[in-house]
Scaffold this motif. Structure first.
Motif, PDB file in Angstrom:
ATOM      1  N   GLY A  20       0.808  -1.204   0.000  1.00 39.28           N
ATOM      2  CA  GLY A  20       0.000   0.000   0.000  1.00 39.28           C
ATOM      3  C   GLY A  20       0.844   1.258   0.000  1.00 39.28           C
ATOM      4  O   GLY A  20       2.054   1.230  -0.251  1.00 39.28           O
ATOM      5  N   LEU A  21       0.204   2.352   0.289  1.00 36.27           N
ATOM      6  CA  LEU A  21       0.872   3.656   0.274  1.00 36.27           C
ATOM      7  C   LEU A  21       0.699   4.315   1.632  1.00 36.27           C
ATOM      8  O   LEU A  21      -0.375   4.298   2.204  1.00 36.27           O
ATOM      9  CB  LEU A  21       0.250   4.566  -0.792  1.00 36.27           C
ATOM     10  CG  LEU A  21       0.233   4.068  -2.234  1.00 36.27           C
ATOM     11  CD1 LEU A  21      -0.651   4.970  -3.064  1.00 36.27           C
ATOM     12  CD2 LEU A  21       1.656   4.037  -2.769  1.00 36.27           C
ATOM     13  N   MET A  22       1.777   4.895   2.121  1.00 36.65           N
ATOM     14  CA  MET A  22       1.697   5.707   3.326  1.00 36.65           C
ATOM     15  C   MET A  22       1.396   7.116   2.881  1.00 36.65           C
ATOM     16  O   MET A  22       1.997   7.606   1.936  1.00 36.65           O
ATOM     17  CB  MET A  22       3.041   5.715   4.040  1.00 36.65           C
ATOM     18  CG  MET A  22       3.261   4.526   4.899  1.00 36.65           C
ATOM     19  SD  MET A  22       2.068   4.604   6.232  1.00 36.65           S
ATOM     20  CE  MET A  22       2.393   3.025   6.946  1.00 36.65           C
ATOM     21  N   LEU A  23       0.496   7.770   3.556  1.00 34.96           N
ATOM     22  CA  LEU A  23       0.290   9.152   3.138  1.00 34.96           C
ATOM     23  C   LEU A  23       0.525  10.099   4.294  1.00 34.96           C
ATOM     24  O   LEU A  23       0.406   9.746   5.459  1.00 34.96           O
ATOM     25  CB  LEU A  23      -1.083   9.357   2.507  1.00 34.96           C
ATOM     26  CG  LEU A  23      -2.326   8.891   3.213  1.00 34.96           C
ATOM     27  CD1 LEU A  23      -2.784   9.933   4.197  1.00 34.96           C
ATOM     28  CD2 LEU A  23      -3.394   8.680   2.171  1.00 34.96           C
ATOM     29  N   GLN A  24       0.939  11.314   3.896  1.00 35.91           N
ATOM     30  CA  GLN A  24       1.131  12.339   4.900  1.00 35.91           C
ATOM     31  C   GLN A  24      -0.166  13.083   4.993  1.00 35.91           C
ATOM     32  O   GLN A  24      -0.668  13.624   4.019  1.00 35.91           O
ATOM     33  CB  GLN A  24       2.208  13.304   4.456  1.00 35.91           C
ATOM     34  CG  GLN A  24       3.577  12.708   4.528  1.00 35.91           C
ATOM     35  CD  GLN A  24       4.552  13.740   4.079  1.00 35.91           C
ATOM     36  OE1 GLN A  24       4.671  14.022   2.900  1.00 35.91           O
ATOM     37  NE2 GLN A  24       5.249  14.320   5.031  1.00 35.91           N
ATOM     38  N   VAL A  25      -0.724  13.071   6.164  1.00 31.01           N
ATOM     39  CA  VAL A  25      -1.981  13.785   6.310  1.00 31.01           C
ATOM     40  C   VAL A  25      -1.664  15.263   6.419  1.00 31.01           C
ATOM     41  O   VAL A  25      -0.822  15.673   7.209  1.00 31.01           O
ATOM     42  CB  VAL A  25      -2.706  13.299   7.567  1.00 31.01           C
ATOM     43  CG1 VAL A  25      -3.979  14.085   7.759  1.00 31.01           C
ATOM     44  CG2 VAL A  25      -3.009  11.833   7.433  1.00 31.01           C
ATOM     45  N   PRO A  26      -2.300  16.054   5.592  1.00 38.95           N
ATOM     46  CA  PRO A  26      -2.033  17.493   5.633  1.00 38.95           C
ATOM     47  C   PRO A  26      -2.690  18.136   6.846  1.00 38.95           C
ATOM     48  O   PRO A  26      -3.764  18.708   6.767  1.00 38.95           O
ATOM     49  CB  PRO A  26      -2.654  17.986   4.328  1.00 38.95           C
ATOM     50  CG  PRO A  26      -3.644  16.954   3.941  1.00 38.95           C
ATOM     51  CD  PRO A  26      -3.277  15.681   4.593  1.00 38.95           C
ATOM     52  N   TYR A  27      -2.044  17.977   7.986  1.00 38.72           N
ATOM     53  CA  TYR A  27      -2.607  18.552   9.206  1.00 38.72           C
ATOM     54  C   TYR A  27      -2.604  20.062   9.096  1.00 38.72           C
ATOM     55  O   TYR A  27      -1.770  20.638   8.420  1.00 38.72           O
ATOM     56  CB  TYR A  27      -1.791  18.120  10.422  1.00 38.72           C
ATOM     57  CG  TYR A  27      -1.688  16.639  10.528  1.00 38.72           C
ATOM     58  CD1 TYR A  27      -2.833  15.874  10.657  1.00 38.72           C
ATOM     59  CD2 TYR A  27      -0.461  16.016  10.462  1.00 38.72           C
ATOM     60  CE1 TYR A  27      -2.741  14.502  10.721  1.00 38.72           C
ATOM     61  CE2 TYR A  27      -0.363  14.648  10.534  1.00 38.72           C
ATOM     62  CZ  TYR A  27      -1.502  13.893  10.666  1.00 38.72           C
ATOM     63  OH  TYR A  27      -1.419  12.558  10.724  1.00 38.72           O
ATOM     64  N   PRO A  28      -3.526  20.697   9.789  1.00 39.31           N
ATOM     65  CA  PRO A  28      -3.621  22.158   9.697  1.00 39.31           C
ATOM     66  C   PRO A  28      -2.367  22.831  10.237  1.00 39.31           C
ATOM     67  O   PRO A  28      -1.744  22.335  11.176  1.00 39.31           O
ATOM     68  CB  PRO A  28      -4.839  22.486  10.566  1.00 39.31           C
ATOM     69  CG  PRO A  28      -5.095  21.278  11.378  1.00 39.31           C
ATOM     70  CD  PRO A  28      -4.580  20.116  10.608  1.00 39.31           C
ATOM     71  N   ALA A  29      -2.010  23.940   9.620  1.00 41.45           N
ATOM     72  CA  ALA A  29      -0.799  24.661  10.006  1.00 41.45           C
ATOM     73  C   ALA A  29      -0.901  25.085  11.466  1.00 41.45           C
ATOM     74  O   ALA A  29      -1.973  25.453  11.943  1.00 41.45           O
ATOM     75  CB  ALA A  29      -0.630  25.882   9.109  1.00 41.45           C
ATOM     76  N   GLY A  30       0.237  25.036  12.162  1.00 41.58           N
ATOM     77  CA  GLY A  30       0.263  25.466  13.554  1.00 41.58           C
ATOM     78  C   GLY A  30      -0.337  24.427  14.474  1.00 41.58           C
ATOM     79  O   GLY A  30      -0.242  24.538  15.683  1.00 41.58           O
ATOM     80  N   GLY A  31      -0.921  23.447  13.944  1.00 41.64           N
ATOM     81  CA  GLY A  31      -1.519  22.406  14.762  1.00 41.64           C
ATOM     82  C   GLY A  31      -0.519  21.328  15.041  1.00 41.64           C
ATOM     83  O   GLY A  31       0.621  21.578  15.420  1.00 41.64           O
TER      84      GLY A  31
END
Ligand SMILES: Nc1ncnc2c1ncn2[C@@H]1O[C@H](COP(=O)(O)OP(=O)(O)O)[C@@H](O)[C@H]1O
Ligand SMILES: [Mg+2]
Lengths: 292, 520, 234
Positions: free
Chosen positions: B156-167
């Motif tokens: 499968g693929l690992m993905l980087q979750v685009p967490y909110p900035a500053g969070g």
């Protein structure tokens, strides 16, 4: 060319087993107009029983026999406890119920025997025969599988065409009301259809287990193969199920051989879609021919 | 209410919007006050509900038994993963990349696949449709194996979750990790163990820059040369460059983008990441936990859930990394809670938002003309056709809508797991959706929500019971599915409307009794 | 032999039979006539056990068989040839026949089969062909043959004339009448085609909207013009 022959040879025994599985689906469909999506769940369960018996007694054959008996019993239980009451309600209910049985059986098997794949060694040599200076991908075990399937199919066809019970079962499938008016105890015949389907599925399970491994979900893929074969055969036709079961097995073997075995489910899917698009009533549907 | 809606056609939209907004507000508030683990459950339940809203339409309103929705979730999940991994530098319509774009693409993919499947399915009766979608559920995840370079194959693929900035970003805390790095050797050692090849690459790079100086062992060098006064400046440089660059490259996301990812399989990178920085451990924990969750019906994965909750000592894929991770366990959880922004909370708020948007769309469809069309075709296709409704069109549209919802749910699922793979979108997932909708009640969205809650709650309940009774893992892990299977059969037999239908008919009977006892 | 006592049958809210009583004596044909929807088939299906009556009793040789299952009723000796040609096209002619009376001994069945082939020679000629190859009249013969294979004491025939040429109908009904006289069979014949039915029947019963409006000797009923106009529409 020699590749082609190798792949075909290698696909014969799995094709024969898929034929048995498709046969089990057809037997149930003919008797109750239900596709038993739990059929191979039942087969998985009885194969575990065979494995246990075999581990206890050391006898593969005894395991097979007890699995067959268990398949019979499980088939009857599922019919009486689930299908008969559900059938009166609606068709989608019956479909959902068979999936419920599948889920429960797979979980029960995992609870009893654990979820990890287990080896189910073949009872006899499973390495290919040697002839003309090379090893062919056809083993004594493949021969055993083929012989068992041929024997079972012949026995079933004798039962269906030459005996009163077979006639009663066919009549019950085609027209239950006329069968009842003729004095046939139709409900018993339907239950018998489920029982025989369970038995056939049990044989298929025990035969197929050595070709891979046994786990609670390892037969899921065969459900797709068997369904594909049964549907292409017309879902009503025993002959169709056997013919297209073997056919499906061979096509899968060829595609797996020339490309990769992980493509097998996709092959089945493509076959199924093509069939449903172009010949949805199936090739051997009994409306066209009076197939047995 | 009904009268109001009659008089102002637009009022229906308003009512639905208010309903969705109120639920969204309520759940968002709940999400703020509960523990991260509960947030995780909330996220998962919202994800299931999103997918099952589609099942309500497909199974309940349109009367089609489909097992393909797990596969359609895979479509959404993979599209989300691929777009968010590869298109982050691509501005769309002039705005910078955003996870929402990936969601849109995922939904679009769902629509396309749904139309294709629906086109075939519209011609099929019950068991044929169920069998075809069964084939899809089993066959589509296998496509990942067909294109291993693109889809990551079995891994499968690992993905980087685009967490909110500053969070909640791993960058922040990896600085901490580096600061601590001097004092706690724990952070460094696994790196050397895990990725000798990549270090080789780095050595080469540095050899290019610094010539032969790298020949000596860096560890020895540092000890030695700190004591040597005259080399201090250069050695200092060398030391800091070496350590920090390495650490950073492996612990921060910058490293990810810096072109190392070609040599390192992505999942390795993230795993390293995970135990180098405290907070990443949370991700790791989630990963194992969700792994168990995602394949609800898959017994093997069930074991992972258990292991994950027991302390993560036997996690599935990253088994080799779990020991150091376990050491970081407490620290990681603490860090998450202290920061006041656990990753689960972010995931839950995202999942809730999607579920509410999807629920809003679903409500509008079902309470409007389209809902009546679906129902008419389900109840009597011939009569519907006579009155000018196309049965095939109706079935296809039900498929498209449910596929859209499934794909969006799949995208949410991918973000919750931070992973997509064949193991996440099994036949078991499709069966779970069927179980949920049948148990909850296939004829209403409330049923879908109740079903989603059951799917999340029952395994936890069984876990509690099992802890009390001291059941074996084998029993504990599979008991939920066993119960699901039995319940599905029972519900079909005794209460085809599921829990909601059961309550409704019970209420109806009580009302009927009240009426009949009062009328004479 | 077969006695029906105050039988009432409902389909949901539809009252298909209301308080129907009649006797079916052995050795002759009793005809029930009535317009479409009068409740004739309902009567036959209830006698055969396919429908459950709301009230009333069915007595067979003084034994109460009300509510018994069809497969048990046929074993007691009441055979129904249902409306429409009730053969199974997927089976051969002989298989259709052998379906009847499987519980009987091998010798009994062999005798019955010989008798059926003697009665309907065309069935013997085509015994190995599929039932779907038969003409309408031949299929009706096959259906009756299957019923005879169960060795009945009472034979219930539901509109055997449906869709058949008048000549063939007469042939078949006369055969049935002979059979009743020769072997003491009780025959209950249901027909919309009153004239033909009353020609072979001893007793006639007129059914209208689920109720018996007239019963008596067949010849009298055949000549009752008023009755014909009122209930039989000719
Ligand atoms: N299965 C059924 N469900 C509901 N109503 C029925 C059913 N079968 C027959 N009826 C009704 O019962 C009445 C009698 O029908 P039937 O016995 O078939 O009449 P006949 O055979 O004299 O034409 C009719 O009004 C018919 O519409
Ligand atoms: Mg009639």
């Amino acid at each position: 060319m020699i590749d082609f022959i190798d792949y075909l040879l290698g696909g014969i025994s799995s094709g024969a087993i898929i034929a048995l599985m498709a046969l089990a689906l057809v037997l149930v469909w003919r008797s109750t107009r239900v596709v038993n999506f739990a059929q191979l769940g039942q087969a998985m369960f009885t194969t575990y029983i065979a494995l246990t018996v075999r581990e206890l007694t050391g006898s593969w054959f005894l395991g097979l026999i007890i699995a067959m008996a268990a398949g019979l019993v499980v088939g009857v239980i599922v019919h009486f406890l689930v299908i008969r009451p559900v059938k009166r309600l609606d068709t989608s209910g019956a479909i959902i119920a068979t999936f419920g049985v599948l889920i429960a059986l797979e979980a029960l098997a995992a609870m009893v025997w654990g979820g990890d794949p287990e080896a189910f060694p073949p009872p006899i040599n499973n390495s290919g025969y040697e002839a003309f200076g090379r090893i062919w991908p056809f083993s004594p075990y493949d021969l055993l599988v083929l012989a068992s399937v041929v024997f079972l199919v012949l026995a079933l066809s004798v039962v269906f065409t030459r005996t009163n019970v077979g006639l009663a079962m066919r009549a019950s499938a085609f027209n239950p009301e006329v069968a009842r008016l003729s004095g046939v105890r139709v409900n018993r015949m339907l239950a018998l259809g489920w029982a025989i389907a369970g038995l056939v599925g049990a044989v298929a399970g025990v035969l197929v287990a050595p070709l891979s491994t046994l786990s609670p979900t390892s037969f899921d893929i065969f459900l797709v193969f068997a369904f594909t074969a049964a549907v292409i055969g017309g879902l009503d036709s025993l002959v169709g199920a056997v013919a297209f079961g073997i056919g499906t097995g061979l096509v899968i073997a060829l595609v797996s051989g020339y490309s990769d075995s992980s493509n097998a489910p996709l092959v089945a899917l493509v076959l199924l879609v093509l069939n449903l698009l172009f010949k949805p009533e199936g090739v051997f549907s009994h409306h066209k021919a009076r197939a047995v | 209410m009904e009268a109001l809606v009659q008089r102002f056609p637009g009022a229906r939209l308003g009512v639905n919007a208010v309903t969705a907004l109120v639920i969204w507000g309520l759940l968002t508030w709940v999400n703020q006050v509960i523990e991260p683990l509960m947030s995780y459950y909330l996220a998962t339940a919202a994800m299931y509900a999103t997918a099952m809203f589609g099942m309500t339409i497909l199974l309940g309103l349109s009367g089609q038994v489909s097992l393909g929705n797990g596969a359609l979730m895979a479509v959404g999940g993979y599209i989300f993963a691929l777009t968010s991994m590869n298109w982050q530098t691509v501005p769309i319509l002039g705005t910078p990349w955003n996870a929402v774009w990936s969601m849109v693409f995922a939904g679009f993919g769902g629509v396309v696949f749904g139309a294709a499947i629906g086109g075939i399915a519209a011609r099929l009766r019950g068991p044929y449709l169920a069998g075809l979608t069964l084939g899809i559920a089993v066959g589509v995840p296998a496509i990942a194996n067909r294109f291993p370079e693109l889809l990551g194959g079995e891994n499968g693929l690992m993905l980087q979750v685009p967490y909110p900035a500053g969070g909640y970003t791993s960058g922040d805390t990896s600085d901490e990790a580096v600061d601590d790095g001097g004092e706690v050797p724990l952070d460094e050692e696994p790196v050397y163990e895990e990725l000798p090849d990549d270090f080789g690459d780095f050595d080469e790079e540095f050899t290019d820059e610094f010539g032969d100086e790298l020949d000596s062992d860096p560890g020895d060098l540092s000890d030695e040369d700190l004591l040597t006064e005259d080399d201090l400046l250069s050695e200092d440089d060398f030391l800091s460059d070496d350590d920090f660059l390495t650490d950073e490259d492996f612990t921060t996301e910058d490293g990810f983008e810096a072109g190392i990812d070609e040599e390192i399989p992505e999942e390795d990178l993230l795993s390293e990441d995970d135990f180098l920085s405290d907070d990443d451990f949370l991700t790791d924990e989630d990963f194992t936990t969700e792994d168990g969750f995602e394949a609800d019906i898959d017994s093997d994965a069930g074991a992972d859930l258990d292991a994950g909750l027991d302390g993560g000592s036997e996690a599935s894929e990253g088994a080799d990394i779990t020991d150091p991770a376990a050491d970081l366990d407490l620290a990681g959880v603490d860090a998450g809670v202290d920061a006041g922004f656990a990753i689960e909370q972010w995931q839950a708020s995202m999942a809730i938002a999607v579920a509410c948007v999807v629920g809003f769309i679903a409500l509008n469809l079902v309470r409007g003309r389209q809902g009546r069309v679906w129902q008419a075709v389900r109840d009597d296709p011939i009569a519907a056709a006579v009155s000018g409704i196309s049965p095939a069109g109706s079935k296809i549209s039900a498929f498209v809508v449910s596929s859209l919802f499934a794909a969006l749910a799949g995208a949410v699922f991918a973000q919750i797991l931070t992973y997509v793979g064949p193991g996440a979108f099994t036949l078991g997932l499709s069966l779970s959706l069927l179980v949920g909708i049948v148990l909850g009640g296939r004829n209403s969205f409330i049923g879908a929500i109740i079903g989603a809650v059951i799917l999340v709650w029952l395994p936890e309940f069984v876990l509690d019971v099992s802890a009390d009774r001291g059941w074996q893992n084998q029993i504990t892990n599979n008991a939920p599915n066993f119960i699901y299977g039995l319940l599905v059969v029972l519900v079909v037999l005794a209460a085809p409307g599921g829990i909601v239908g059961g309550i409704q008919s019970l209420a109806g009977r009580l009302r009927g009794q009240a009426k009949s006892s009062s009328s004479p | 032999m077969l006695r029906i006592d105050a039988l009432s049958v409902n389909y949901g809210a539809v009252e298909a039979l209301k308080n129907v009583s009649l006797d079916v004596p052995p050795g002759r044909v009793t005809a029930v006539i009535g317009a479409n929807g009068a409740g004739k088939s309902t009567l036959m299906r209830t006698l055969a056990g396919l429908e459950k009556p709301l009230a009333g009793r069915v007595l067979f040789n003084d034994e109460d068989i009300t509510g018994s299952k069809p497969e048990d009723i046929v074993r007691m000796g009441i055979a129904l040839v249902p409306e429409g040609r009730s053969t199974i096209p997927d089976l051969t002619v002989e298989e259709n026949l052998k379906l009847g009376g499987m519980w009987r001994t091998h010798a009994q069945r062999a005798t019955s089969l010989t008798r059926v082939y003697a009665l309907f020679p065309v069935l013997g000629e085509r015994r190995h062909l599929g039932a779907d190859t038969l003409s309408g009249g031949e299929r009706q013969q096959l259906a009756i043959g299957r019923a005879l294979m169960t060795g009945p004491q009472a034979l219930l025939l539901d509109e055997p004339s449906l869709g058949l040429a008048p000549l063939i109908v007469t042939q078949i009904l006369e055969l049935v009448e002979h059979m009743a006289r020769d072997s003491g069979l009780a025959v209950l014949l249901v027909e919309q085609n009153a004239a033909t039915a009353l020609r072979v029947a001893k007793t006639g019963i007129v059914l209208n909207l689920g109720e018996i409006v007239k019963s008596g000797p067949a010849r009298e009923i055949a000549q009752d013009e008023e009755l014909r106009h009122a209930y039989l529409g000719y």
